[in-house]
Scaffold this active site. Structure first.
Site, mmCIF file in Angstrom:
data_model
loop_
_atom_site.group_PDB
_atom_site.id
_atom_site.type_symbol
_atom_site.label_atom_id
_atom_site.label_comp_id
_atom_site.label_asym_id
_atom_site.label_seq_id
_atom_site.Cartn_x
_atom_site.Cartn_y
_atom_site.Cartn_z
ATOM 1 N N ALA A 1 -19.216 -14.011 -5.159
ATOM 2 C CA ALA A 1 -20.283 -14.585 -4.335
ATOM 3 C C ALA A 1 -20.616 -16.003 -4.796
ATOM 4 O O ALA A 1 -21.767 -16.357 -5.024
ATOM 5 C CB ALA A 1 -21.523 -13.687 -4.376
ATOM 6 N N ALA B 131 -18.663 -25.393 1.674
ATOM 7 C CA ALA B 131 -19.892 -24.681 1.291
ATOM 8 C C ALA B 131 -20.296 -25.065 -0.110
ATOM 9 O O ALA B 131 -19.465 -25.467 -0.919
ATOM 10 C CB ALA B 131 -19.649 -23.174 1.356
ATOM 11 N N LYS C 73 -2.602 -26.385 2.596
ATOM 12 C CA LYS C 73 -3.917 -26.357 1.940
ATOM 13 C C LYS C 73 -3.807 -26.867 0.502
ATOM 14 O O LYS C 73 -4.715 -27.526 -0.012
ATOM 15 C CB LYS C 73 -4.465 -24.918 1.978
ATOM 16 C CG LYS C 73 -5.762 -24.688 1.197
ATOM 17 C CD LYS C 73 -6.974 -25.218 1.917
ATOM 18 C CE LYS C 73 -8.240 -25.335 1.103
ATOM 19 N NZ LYS C 73 -8.850 -24.148 0.618
HETATM 20 O O1 KPL Z 1 -11.434 -26.338 -0.549
HETATM 21 C C1 KPL Z 1 -12.140 -27.306 -0.736
HETATM 22 C C2 KPL Z 1 -12.774 -27.403 -2.078
HETATM 23 O O2 KPL Z 1 -13.753 -28.118 -2.252
HETATM 24 O O3 KPL Z 1 -12.282 -26.708 -2.980
HETATM 25 C C3 KPL Z 1 -12.289 -28.365 0.320
HETATM 26 C C4 KPL Z 1 -11.623 -27.897 1.579
HETATM 27 C C5 KPL Z 1 -11.652 -29.629 -0.180
HETATM 28 C C6 KPL Z 1 -13.703 -28.616 0.731
HETATM 29 O O4 KPL Z 1 -14.431 -29.332 -0.191
#
Ligand code: KPL
Length: 322
Positions: A8, A124, A183
């Protein structure tokens, strides 16, 4: 669907909250106090892109749980512990929604159920116990880790996200492998640069930040191609630019880790790229420098062993899927 969100932190709390927003899902968050205690007392409050409060179950004990899905959102260096705890419970599927590479192999080693890999660019940040800031809608893709993990549950998980107004693309095993590398390019380019320069992601939209991030993405794409994943330089660079735009206000997870004096995920991001590049004769000087800089900081703080061998960054068991 019964869903356990294991971890979390920022992303786990956000996805847990988004999934708990619909009455169709029964969500349990596994995390640490004081966050878990606050969620149990007053619920989980989301602010930012949208504001709402939900009341998922929350626990600090990840053992003996059962659900349709375990969504794993812990830091990559905690995946082994999470997998061992999850193995004491029962799940129809487990889905990694984590940064870096190697998480799915760890889950597959410990669990009998199908393993799904997931990638997301949602932004987030955990602001206070019981709270999470939602810093931008991104995209979400999931898919079976191995072709043998392909199962109806993959489509069900995609539908479960969609029911919570989180559209998810359900990919094939090859498709998700490609997206994981895409990613990886995003995290390799954004995370260490923002952590070292102490800037939000949006600072990489122009010079000089973009001039640092782009070569990183191109090196990741070259390494992906060397291991048989068809990722073009232009696509990797554009993926970084897209996430920079979508999460401009967000501080990357690595920036937040450095600010808080915590170990980062650099080993499974830039370190992983360096490991695979070295095995395949690809030059990745920018990734190597960024990895070295963050590692030097981690080692100085006593957070990691100062001299990792790139050997330790290979996928356990010699699996060459990523
Ligand atoms: O995955 C992320 C992270 O901060 O680890 C991104 C997509 C770059 C968003 O901040």
């Amino acid at each position: 669907m019964d869903i356990v969100v294991f971890g979390a932190g920022s992303l786990g709390s956000l996805f847990g909250a988004l999934l708990a927003r619909t009455a169709e899902h029964d969500v349990t968050l596994v995390g640490r106090d004081p966050h878990v205690a606050a969620v149990r007392k007053s619920g989980l409050a989301v602010t930012g892109t949208d504001s709402f409060t939900v009341h998922p179950k929350a626990t600090t004990d990840g053992t003996g749980l059962s659900a349709d899905l375990a969504l794993v959102t812990v830091k990559a260096f905690d995946t082994e512990t999470a997998a061992r705890e999850l193995a004491t419970g029962e799940f129809r599927a487990v889905c990694s929604l984590q940064n870096g590479m190697g998480n799915e192999e760890t889950l597959a080693r410990h669990l009998d159920c199908p393993v799904l890999a997931g990638t997301t660019s949602y932004g987030a940040a955990r602001s206070a116990p019981g709270e999470v800031e939602w810093n931008g809608r991104g995209d979400l893709s999931i898919g079976p880790w191995e072709p043998s993990d392909a199962d109806a549950i993959g489509e069900e998980v995609g539908a479960a996200f969609a029911a919570a107004d989180v559209p998810a693309t359900v990919a094939t095993a090859d498709g998700i492998r490609r997206l994981l590398w895409r990613k990886l390019a995003v995290n390799a380019a954004i995370n260490p640069v923002t952590a070292l320069a102490r800037v939000p992601n949006g600072a990489l939209s122009g010079d000089p930040g973009v001039g640092l991030a782009e070569p990183v993405a191109r090196e990741v794409a070259a390494t992906a191609r060397a291991v048989g994943v068809d990722l073009g330089d232009a696509e990797a660079v554009e993926a970084v630019a897209e996430v920079v735009r979508a999460t401009a206000e967000n501080d990357s997870s690595m920036y937040r880790d450095v600010e808080r004096g915590r170990r980062t995920e650099v080993d499974v991001i830039n370190g992983y790229v360096v490991g695979r590049a070295d095995e395949n004769g690809v030059e990745v000087p920018t990734n190597r420098t960024l990895w070295g800089l963050i590692r030097t900081w981690e080692a100085e703080r006593g957070l990691v062993d100062p001299e990792p061998s790139t050997e330790s960054l290979k996928v356990p068991g010699g699996d060459d899927r990523v």
